[in-house]
Design an enzyme around this catalytic site. Structure first.
Site, short mmCIF file in Angstrom:
data_model
loop_
_atom_site.label_atom_id
_atom_site.label_comp_id
_atom_site.label_asym_id
_atom_site.label_seq_id
_atom_site.Cartn_x
_atom_site.Cartn_y
_atom_site.Cartn_z
N LYS A 1 0.88 -1.25 0.17
CA LYS A 1 -0.01 -0.20 -0.12
C LYS A 1 0.93 1.32 -0.21
CE LYS A 1 -3.71 2.16 2.43
NZ LYS A 1 -4.67 2.13 3.75
N LYS B 1 -2.00 -1.83 -3.87
CA LYS B 1 -2.85 -0.52 -3.79
C LYS B 1 -1.91 0.60 -4.08
CE LYS B 1 -6.47 2.01 -1.03
NZ LYS B 1 -7.12 2.10 0.15
#
Length: 325
Positions: free
Chosen positions: A196, A249
């Site tokens: 992330k 992500k």
């Protein structure tokens, strides 16, 4: 031309049926995970200003939303909560009567066909907007793990099929795995936000989740967008700690990372088609600059081609309808 030798690749592109016959990558409804933002109150279905077509919904509208997903053929949802009350420790994140816990129980009772994924973080629930406990301006890692584990267990008790921790604290998968196991949830999988990045593409989500940091930013715990090898180290740690799925992500700007994660690990890979990616296309489509359906399908197909097994996307309802057509 008689003496020139070359390959005739166009033979396999001549018609739509021919192109379909040799297509290598397929986007399916069952690949899609739809994010939903659930809020306290009644009679609320309010569009997020920066995300056209995405809504805050109260519990009395939730079942209707979930039934629509099932009708369209989308079988998975990830639940985000927007609580009425926030405090420094994010107590509504792990409260038995928290908004996410109530939403999970309702979905599992009313729409059991859906797989319910619980986003596990503290940022929506803390008054400072960070993903852990803050002391003297520092986000404390180990102390935060205790509350994140408590949150995950409370979500599993509410009926969540999958726990998806998104906080990026070191050791969060190991702590949550142990907490789930000790609480009797050995069979509850963890869908880790393993990779992330500290991305500028999250802006509209923070509008939707009311989770903007009240000071500083999240670069001390989310990843530097310039780093590739760090992503592999993060994913490796999560696999070793017990993660069952690995999320990358954002999705679109990190297709190279997604491919590396897929090539190196045997776990299912999940792309998060994030809010900024969604809102940019919506804005361009509303201005008539792009064909929304064509560009969305191309973008999501690129994520599948890069190695994603599943895609979290705000376009899930639209894509399911387009695929039916």
């Amino acid at each position: 031309m008689d003496n020139i030798q070359f390959s005739r690749h166009r033979r396999l592109r001549t018609t739509e049926s021919m192109r379909s016959l040799v297509r290598e990558t397929h986007l399916q409804k069952t690949d899609l995970i739809y994010p939903i933002f659930v809020v306290e109150g009644e009679q609320i279905k309010k569009e997020v200003p920066s995300m056209p077509g995405v809504y805050h919904v109260s519990l009395d509208y939730l079942t209707e939303e979930m039934n629509e997903l099932v009708t369209l053929g989308v079988r998975s949802v990830i639940v985000f909560g927007v609580p009425a009350h926030k405090d420094e420790k994010g107590t509504q994140a792990y409260c038995e009567t928290g908004i996410v816990q109530k939403a999970i129980r309702q979905i599992k009772e009313d729409v059991p066909a859906l797989t319910v994924i619980a986003d596990t973080c503290l940022c929506q629930y803390t008054d400072h907007g960070h993903c852990g406990i803050v002391q003297d301006g520092e986000i404390l890692n180990d102390e935060s793990l205790e509350l994140l584990t408590e949150t995950a267990v409370s979500q599993a008790k509410a009926g969540a099929d999958i726990i998806a921790p998104s906080n990026m604290m070191d050791g969060f998968v190991a702590a949550i795995r142990k907490g789930l196991d000790d609480a009797g949830f050995k069979n509850t999988p963890i869908m880790s936000y393993a990779v992330k990045y500290a991305s500028s593409f999250y802006g509209p989500f923070r509008d939707a989740a009311h989770s903007s940091p009240q000071f500083g930013d999240r670069r001390a715990y989310q990843m530097d967008p310039a780093n590739r090898l760090e992503a592999i180290r993060e994913a490796q740690s999560d696999v070793e700690e017990g993660a069952d799925f690995l999320i990358v992500k954002p999705g679109l700007s990190y297709l190279d990372i997604m491919r590396e994660v897929k090539d190196r690990f045997n776990s299912p890979v999940v792309a998060y088609n994030v809010s900024g990616e969604y809102s940019m296309i919506k804005a361009a489509a509303q201005n008539g600059w792009v064909n929304e359906q064509e560009i969305v399908l191309e973008k999501l197909t690129s994520m599948k081609r890069a190695g994603a097994d599943l895609i979290i996307t705000y376009f899930a309802k639209d894509v399911a309808q387009w695929l039916s057509e």
